[in-house]
Scaffold this motif. Structure first.
Motif, PDB file in Angstrom:
ATOM      1  N   LEU A  11       0.830  -1.206   0.000  1.00  0.00           N
ATOM      2  CA  LEU A  11       0.000   0.000   0.000  1.00  0.00           C
ATOM      3  C   LEU A  11       0.866   1.258   0.000  1.00  0.00           C
ATOM      4  O   LEU A  11       0.518   2.259  -0.643  1.00  0.00           O
ATOM      5  N   ASP A  39      -7.591  -3.427   4.465  1.00  0.00           N
ATOM      6  CA  ASP A  39      -7.288  -2.176   3.750  1.00  0.00           C
ATOM      7  C   ASP A  39      -7.041  -2.420   2.267  1.00  0.00           C
ATOM      8  O   ASP A  39      -7.398  -1.585   1.427  1.00  0.00           O
ATOM      9  N   SER A  55      -8.360  -0.378  -1.283  1.00  0.00           N
ATOM     10  CA  SER A  55      -7.420   0.567  -1.884  1.00  0.00           C
ATOM     11  C   SER A  55      -7.868   0.863  -3.315  1.00  0.00           C
ATOM     12  O   SER A  55      -8.777   0.223  -3.851  1.00  0.00           O
TER      13      SER A  55
END
Length: 337
Positions: free
Chosen positions: A256, A283, A287
Motif C-alpha cells: 500500500l 485495507d 485501496s
C-alpha cells in the motif's frame, strides 16, 4: 437442571449430538469430526451457551486463561489474527491475555519464561527475533504453539504458511502477466527475519525459473513492514536506473505504501506497474485500485493453533510428538496485478 446444563442440552439437540459431544467441543477435548464440530459451534452461538468456566477450571486445576504474544498490536495482519484467536478461544471457554513483543529478543525470552509459570494454561507466540535453537531451549513447561517461520525444532507445536511456495506463486503470476523487471520490497537483513528470507527465496526461485533478471538493486530492504517503509522503497526503485514494471511486496502494508508513491509519481497501476502484496488485510480490499495479494488462511491458523493447545492442555500426559502444521494460502487476484 441448572441453566448451563439446560443450554448445553438444547445445543446438543440443535446440533443432533449428545451433551457430552457439546462439552468436548467447548473444552477442546476428545475426538470430534470437523463437520460435527462446526454444527455444534453454530448451535452454541445461536443459543448463547457458555460453560461454567470458573467451576470447570477449579475442578481441573487450570486457569482458563491462555497467553498470546505477537510482535505488533497495531499491525493489521496481527490484529486480524488476534481477533480470530480470541473468538475461537471464547468458543472454547477460554480468556486470552495478549502481549506485544515488538520483535525484540529480550521481550520474547521474557514471555516464554513467564509462560512457564502458573498464570496461563498455554501460550501462543509469534516470534521474530529468537532463533529456532533458542526457541527450543527456552520452551516453557506449559503447552506452547509457535506461529510463523521460526520453528521450535520439535520442542513445541508449530503452525505456519509455506512462504516459499506463496512468494513463488505471487512472483510467477507477475512473470506470466508479461512483467520483466520484477522488484521485491521487504528484505530485513538487520533482523535476520525468517519470513523475509523465505519470501525472498520464493521470489528468486520464480524469477530464475522464468529466466528473468534480478539485480541486487531490485531487492529493497526495509527497517519495518509498514506503509512508510514501502513508500520509501518504491521511491528508491522509481529513482533507480531501471524502474521496475512489477513489485512483489512482502506485506500488504508495504504494498500500500508502494501504491501510494506510484500514484503520487503518476505511474499507472497496473498499466505501467503491477503490485502484489502479502497478508490479505482489509485495507487492501478497499485501496484504489484494490490490491492483489497472497491470502494466508488466518481462520485455519487460529483454529489449528488452539486445537494444538487444547490437545496438550486436556491431555497433560500426551506423548504425541509436537506437530509441524502448514496452513493453506491462495493468491487473490484483484486490480493491481
Amino acid at each position: 437442571m441448572n441453566r448451563t446444563e439446560d443450554r448445553r442440552g438444547r445445543s446438543a439437540a440443535r446440533a443432533g449430538v449428545s451433551p457430552r459431544t457439546v462439552s468436548n467441543v467447548v473444552s477442546g477435548s476428545g475426538s470430534v469430526a470437523p463437520d460435527t464440530r462446526r454444527r455444534v459451534q453454530e448451535a452454541i452461538e445461536e443459543l448463547g451457551y457458555r460453560p461454567n468456566l470458573a467451576a470447570r477450571t477449579l475442578r481441573a486445576g487450570r486457569t482458563g486463561v491462555i497467553g498470546l504474544a505477537i510482535p505488533e498490536l497495531h499491525s493489521p495482519y496481527f490484529g486480524e489474527l488476534a481477533g480470530l484467536l480470541v473468538d475461537e478461544a471464547r468458543r472454547r471457554g477460554w480468556t486470552v491475555v495478549i502481549d506485544q513483543t515488538r520483535g525484540e529478543a529480550e521481550a520474547e525470552r521474557r514471555l516464554l519464561a513467564q509462560g512457564g509459570g502458573r498464570a496461563v494454561d498455554g501460550l501462543i507466540v509469534s516470534p521474530w527475533a529468537l532463533s529456532p535453537a533458542e526457541l527450543a531451549a527456552t520452551a516453557p513447561a506449559v503447552p506452547l504453539v509457535v506461529l510463523g517461520e521460526r520453528s521450535p525444532q520439535g520442542a513445541a507445536d508449530h503452525v505456519a504458511v509455506d512462504n516459499v511456495a506463496a512468494a513463488d506463486e505471487a512472483t510467477t503470476h507477475l512473470a506470466r502477466g508479461g512483467r520483466r523487471r520484477v522488484a521485491a520490497i521487504g528484505l530485513q537483513p538487520h533482523l535476520h527475519n525468517g519470513t523475509a528470507l523465505l519470501r525472498a527465496e520464493g521470489y528468486l526461485r520464480a524469477l530464475n525459473r522464468a529466466g528473468l533478471p534480478h539485480p541486487p538493486g531490485a531487492r529493497q530492504a526495509v527497517t519495518a513492514l509498514h506503509r512508510a517503509d514501502g513508500a520509501r522503497a518504491m521511491a528508491a526503485l522509481l529513482d533507480g536506473p531501471e524502474p521496475p514494471d512489477a513489485v512483489f511486496a512482502f506485506s500488504d502494508e508495504l504494498a500500500l505504501g508502494a501504491l501510494h508513491v506510484a500514484h503520487a509519481r503518476g505511474v499507472r497501476v497496473p498499466g505501467e506497474l503491477a503490485i502484489v502484496g502479502f497478508d490479505d488485510i482489509e485495507d487492501g480490499r478497499y485501496s484504489h485500485p484494490p490490491l492483489t495479494t497472497v491470502a494466508p488462511d488466518k481462520h485455519q491458523i487460529a483454529q489449528r493453533s488452539l486445537q494444538c493447545l487444547a490437545d496438550r492442555i486436556h491431555s497433560p500426559g500426551n506423548t504425541v510428538p509436537p506437530q509441524e502444521l502448514t496452513v493453506p494460502h491462495r493468491l487473490v487476484r484483484r486490480a493491481t496485478a
